[in-house]
Scaffold this motif. Structure first.
Motif, mmCIF file in Angstrom:
data_model
loop_
_atom_site.group_PDB
_atom_site.id
_atom_site.type_symbol
_atom_site.label_atom_id
_atom_site.label_comp_id
_atom_site.label_asym_id
_atom_site.label_seq_id
_atom_site.Cartn_x
_atom_site.Cartn_y
_atom_site.Cartn_z
ATOM 1 N N PRO A 19 0.638 -1.172 0.014
ATOM 2 C CA PRO A 19 0.113 0.123 -0.162
ATOM 3 C C PRO A 19 0.867 1.463 -0.081
ATOM 4 O O PRO A 19 0.175 2.475 -0.300
ATOM 5 C CB PRO A 19 -0.908 -0.002 1.159
ATOM 6 N N GLY A 20 2.089 1.125 0.013
ATOM 7 C CA GLY A 20 2.829 2.387 -0.055
ATOM 8 C C GLY A 20 4.288 2.369 0.894
ATOM 9 O O GLY A 20 5.363 2.530 0.361
ATOM 10 N N ASP A 21 4.145 1.961 2.300
ATOM 11 C CA ASP A 21 5.150 1.956 3.202
ATOM 12 C C ASP A 21 6.297 0.796 2.496
ATOM 13 O O ASP A 21 5.777 -0.178 2.381
ATOM 14 C CB ASP A 21 4.678 1.448 4.527
ATOM 15 N N PHE A 132 -4.100 0.249 9.804
ATOM 16 C CA PHE A 132 -3.246 1.219 10.316
ATOM 17 C C PHE A 132 -3.941 2.322 10.686
ATOM 18 O O PHE A 132 -3.228 3.328 11.738
ATOM 19 C CB PHE A 132 -2.258 1.639 9.228
ATOM 20 N N HIS A 133 -5.143 2.470 10.684
ATOM 21 C CA HIS A 133 -6.024 3.242 11.296
ATOM 22 C C HIS A 133 -6.978 2.871 12.412
ATOM 23 O O HIS A 133 -8.179 3.107 12.939
ATOM 24 C CB HIS A 133 -6.857 4.298 10.271
ATOM 25 N N ALA A 199 -15.537 5.448 6.590
ATOM 26 C CA ALA A 199 -14.323 5.938 6.547
ATOM 27 C C ALA A 199 -13.529 6.271 4.988
ATOM 28 O O ALA A 199 -13.751 5.338 4.488
ATOM 29 C CB ALA A 199 -13.464 5.409 7.514
ATOM 30 N N ILE A 200 -13.034 7.320 4.832
ATOM 31 C CA ILE A 200 -12.312 7.566 3.837
ATOM 32 C C ILE A 200 -10.623 7.598 4.241
ATOM 33 O O ILE A 200 -10.375 8.302 5.187
ATOM 34 C CB ILE A 200 -12.489 8.971 3.028
ATOM 35 N N ILE A 201 -9.917 6.736 3.580
ATOM 36 C CA ILE A 201 -8.653 6.621 4.038
ATOM 37 C C ILE A 201 -7.867 6.882 2.748
ATOM 38 O O ILE A 201 -7.703 6.238 1.995
ATOM 39 C CB ILE A 201 -8.195 5.199 4.829
ATOM 40 N N GLN A 209 -0.680 9.935 5.544
ATOM 41 C CA GLN A 209 -2.052 9.555 5.649
ATOM 42 C C GLN A 209 -2.957 10.166 6.411
ATOM 43 O O GLN A 209 -2.662 10.873 7.453
ATOM 44 C CB GLN A 209 -1.880 7.865 6.160
ATOM 45 N N ARG A 210 -4.071 10.080 5.925
ATOM 46 C CA ARG A 210 -5.292 11.039 6.527
ATOM 47 C C ARG A 210 -6.620 10.105 6.599
ATOM 48 O O ARG A 210 -6.708 9.448 5.430
ATOM 49 C CB ARG A 210 -5.454 12.332 5.808
#
Length: 262
Positions: A19-21, A132-133, A199-201, A209-210
């Motif tokens: 996903p990115g990391d 992660f959230h 939720a929008i992540i 990340q937000r």
């Protein structure tokens, strides 16, 4: 179509970069990247991962930036054929997982038709970034399973499976749906479930990340008010309330959204 000899020594690796990391890259993927002769990489691949390949590796960007410039799938197929004729280790690197809305299987079929050996190396999907959230995708007595849907099909429409998913007791995760927030919300409202937590992540697992939490009926307003955009996933279901109940953020966002509408 010209058929490549079955004796061709090249090998195509379909690799998911996660996903990115970059720390979430699998060990097997890392080892293959270290010996790559050619790297065909997507838009969402973290630039840090590109530094793993050898200095003499041929790096080719073949990304599909949402709602902007993109490399046609046919062109990617042509590049796969071109480089597999010349190089031994060709890597097709995708964000997330190649087989979850990544068109990876299309590329496997194309390569195998040419006689090219292919190996799939999975990656962590972006929907798992919800963890992660502190939003679990399933939870006992709360969610029976997961619906992973595309927000934008090949013809541009929202997946018709959404109406089926709404009727289930499972978490709904929507990829590539930021342009369809209003339609997603209206579909839930028409089904009498506009108050379902959502939720929008954005940019899950990355430093920037937000997220925003709201009722599904308020998805569009919540996105605009918080300035969230793609790349992002939309998570809908009671599992979101588990996250929100620990922070009172669900109640707060819901109240703010209603105040702004009034």
């Amino acid at each position: 179509m010209v058929v490549v000899s079955r004796n061709l020594r090249s090998k195509l690796y379909l690799i998911g970069s996660g996903p990115g990391d970059p720390d979430l890259l699998t060990i097997k993927a890392y080892k293959i990247l270290e010996k790559a002769d050619v790297l065909l990489f997507d838009h969402l691949v973290n630039p840090e991962i590109l530094t793993i390949v050898p200095e003499n590796c041929v790096k080719v960007y073949v990304g599909k930036e949402p709602y902007a410039n993109f490399t046609p799938q046919e062109s990617i197929h042509s590049l796969i054929e071109q480089y597999c004729r010349t190089y031994k280790c060709v890597v097709r690197l995708k964000g997330g997982d190649p087989y979850i809305f990544g068109r990876g299987f299309e590329e496997l079929l194309f390569a195998e038709e040419l006689g090219i050996e292919v190996e799939y190396i999975p990656g962590i999907s972006s929907m798992q970034g919800a963890g992660f959230h502190n939003i679990p995708l399933t939870h006992r007595d709360v969610s029976d399973g997961i619906w992973a849907l595309t927000g934008t099909k090949k013809d541009g429409r929202l997946s018709s499976d959404l109406q089926l998913a709404i009727q289930s007791n499972s978490t709904v995760v929507i990829y590539m749906g930021m342009k369809k927030l209003d339609e997603i919300a209206r579909t839930y409202v028409m089904c009498g479930k506009g108050d379902t937590p959502a939720a929008i992540i954005q940019c899950a697992t990355l430093p920037g990340q937000r997220e925003v939490v709201c009722e599904v009926a308020d998805l569009l307003n919540a996105s605009r008010d918080s300035g969230l955009s793609h790349p992002a996933i939309i998570v809908i279901g009671e599992v979101v309330r588990l996250y929100a109940s620990n922070r009172n953020s669900f109640i707060l966002n819901d109240q703010l959204a209603k105040m702004k509408r009034n």
